[in-house]
Design an enzyme around this catalytic site. Sequence first.
Site, PDB file in Angstrom:
ATOM      1  CE1 TYR A 294      -3.909  -2.241   0.551  1.00  0.00           C
ATOM      2  CE2 TYR A 294      -2.414  -3.408   2.021  1.00  0.00           C
ATOM      3  CZ  TYR A 294      -3.589  -3.362   1.289  1.00  0.00           C
ATOM      4  OH  TYR A 294      -4.429  -4.442   1.302  1.00  0.00           O
TER       5      TYR A 294
ATOM      6  CG  HIS B 188      -4.785 -11.393  -5.548  1.00  0.00           C
ATOM      7  ND1 HIS B 188      -5.452 -11.021  -6.700  1.00  0.00           N
ATOM      8  CD2 HIS B 188      -3.750 -12.166  -5.948  1.00  0.00           C
ATOM      9  CE1 HIS B 188      -4.848 -11.584  -7.730  1.00  0.00           C
ATOM     10  NE2 HIS B 188      -3.804 -12.274  -7.308  1.00  0.00           N
TER      11      HIS B 188
ATOM     12  CD  GLU C  77      -1.261 -14.352  -8.549  1.00  0.00           C
ATOM     13  OE1 GLU C  77      -0.417 -13.631  -7.989  1.00  0.00           O
ATOM     14  OE2 GLU C  77      -2.226 -13.900  -9.169  1.00  0.00           O
TER      15      GLU C  77
END
Length: 101
Positions: free
Chosen positions: A25, A56, A82
């Site tokens: 973030y 995500h 992933e």
Amino acid sequence: MSITPFQQACYDLLVQVPTGRVTTYADIARALGSKAYRAVGSAMKHNPHPIIVPCHRVVNSDGRLGQYAFGAAQKQALLMAEGVQVVDGKIVEFDRLRFYF
DNA sequence: CTCATGACTTTTT
DNA sequence: AAAAAAGCCATGA
């Protein structure tokens, strides 16, 4: 649905993050020339296209996963699918997987 | 316009 | 090391 310019900017940056990599973030906020890390989280929450925009892949600055619109468990599942290893709620080799704008 | 809130981060106990 | 407090800023009421 109304999307603010700030949110759109966040999504535009986020789609640059490759599969199997993550960002934070704080990094997104910094890339936008601001310190609105909390607002970035809000922007992700309002993500209009969860598939197109890989929200995500956005985690906390210390390597923890943070929250997710469909639940933290779902977020972890997507990341691990992933190839991102997560142990005890934290990303393994976080500094190495981190995508730098 | 002012006020509260949150998918956060950094500093101070 | 772990928890609490303070700081941050876009967004909606």
